[in-house]
Design an enzyme around this catalytic site. Structure first.
Site, PDB file in Angstrom:
ATOM      1  N   PRO A   2      44.211  52.109  40.062  1.00 55.04           N
ATOM      2  CA  PRO A   2      43.642  53.222  40.844  1.00 55.04           C
ATOM      3  C   PRO A   2      42.233  52.852  41.302  1.00 55.04           C
ATOM      4  O   PRO A   2      41.404  52.449  40.506  1.00 55.04           O
ATOM      5  CB  PRO A   2      43.596  54.373  39.830  1.00 55.04           C
ATOM      6  CG  PRO A   2      44.458  53.971  38.695  1.00 55.04           C
ATOM      7  CD  PRO A   2      44.461  52.464  38.678  1.00 55.04           C
ATOM      8  N   GLU A   3      42.024  52.939  42.581  1.00 55.82           N
ATOM      9  CA  GLU A   3      40.719  52.610  43.154  1.00 55.82           C
ATOM     10  C   GLU A   3      39.969  53.914  43.439  1.00 55.82           C
ATOM     11  O   GLU A   3      40.505  54.999  43.245  1.00 55.82           O
ATOM     12  CB  GLU A   3      40.920  51.810  44.449  1.00 55.82           C
ATOM     13  CG  GLU A   3      41.632  50.481  44.259  1.00 55.82           C
ATOM     14  CD  GLU A   3      40.721  49.393  43.691  1.00 55.82           C
ATOM     15  OE1 GLU A   3      39.500  49.643  43.573  1.00 55.82           O
ATOM     16  OE2 GLU A   3      41.232  48.318  43.369  1.00 55.82           O
TER      17      GLU A   3
END
Ligand SMILES: [Zn+2]
Length: 271
Positions: A2-3
């Site tokens: 997850p960015e």
């Protein structure tokens, strides 16, 4: 992984369910995450009302009058809103139960994430205090990047992916922004002009804003805060397209490895 856009999408998804809600119980099923989950989070949160949510880099923040919960989603974690009728699965390591029955459920199959409790101003926390500016704020601008890069002999791609320089520029976003800015990923950071940094900042902001708009791009099993799938295939210009024609000039895109990560660029459009 997850960015920043996924974390921001999650924050926006869970925020309406949590703000003004009171934590009645914190259930930790698996305390061995990246760092052990301290019992302080249970006693600290008890009876506390969540005043607001926030995000710093990839850290999701839940603020109360007494302290702040710091959540990192690790390599493949997620948070989502469920109700008590939904049994916890194998990798659902924590539940934050709210007074209206809503549960914020933390899921982290690889246990690289963290759940921490801070009663000090959160920006002074050791994980957050050395982070660079947020990419979508005025503090992140061409002059800042230009000045910060002087004398730096690292490739520009590594430079902008350094969270001490700016947070949230993950590998996909760096590849895409460098293509849009016409800059080769291996160009040394200290060699680029102020004008080219100004353009690069615009492109980074455009790529990240777009990713937030479409709900994050990178993780196939990401679940949005309201339970909707958060994975949206962005129309990527270079990332994952090595050997294919450039969408601008039709030259064959080239792939190189930098810090064990894939960099794809157009030999015509980027110099
Ligand atoms: Zn091209």
């Amino acid at each position: 992984m997850p960015e920043l856009p996924e974390v921001e999408t999650s924050r926006r998804g869970i925020d309406p369910y949590l703000c003004g809600n009171t934590v009645t119980e914190t259930r930790i099923r698996q305390p061995m995450l990246r760092w052990p989950v301290s019992g302080q989070i249970i006693s600290g949160l008890a009876g506390q009302t969540i005043t607001h949510t926030g995000r710093r880099g990839k850290y999701l923040l839940l603020f109360t009058g007494r302290g702040c919960v710091i959540i990192h989603l690790g390599m493949s974690g997620s948070v989502r809103i469920v109700d008590s009728s939904q049994p916890a699965g194998k990798h659902d390591h924590a539940d934050f139960v709210m007074s209206d029955g809503v549960i914020l459920r933390y899921h982290d199959p690889r246990r690289f994430g963290c759940l921490l409790w801070s009663e000090l101003p959160v920006e002074q926390h050791s994980l957050l205090r050395s982070l660079g500016p947020e990419p979508l704020t005025d503090d992140f601008n061409g002059t800042y990047l230009f000045e910060r890069s002087r004398g730096r002999k690292v490739p520009v791609k590594s430079f902008v992916m350094d969270s001490h320089v700016v947070v949230g520029v993950g590998n996909i976003y760096a590849n895409e922004a460098l293509f849009m800015a016409g800059i080769r990923p291996q160009t040394l950071a200290g060699k680029l002009s102020a004008r080219r940094y100004a353009r690069l900042v615009q492109c980074i902001q455009q790529v990240i804003s777009h990713a937030i708009t479409v709900g994050g791009t990178t993780l196939r099993d990401f679940v949005g805060g309201d339970g909707k799938p958060g994975y949206f295939q962005q129309s990527l210009l270079v990332y994952g397209r090595a050997g294919k024609p450039c969408k601008t000039c039709s030259s064959t895109l080239i792939e190189i490895r930098q810090n064990q990560r894939s960099s794809v660029y157009c030999p015509q459009c980027q110099d």
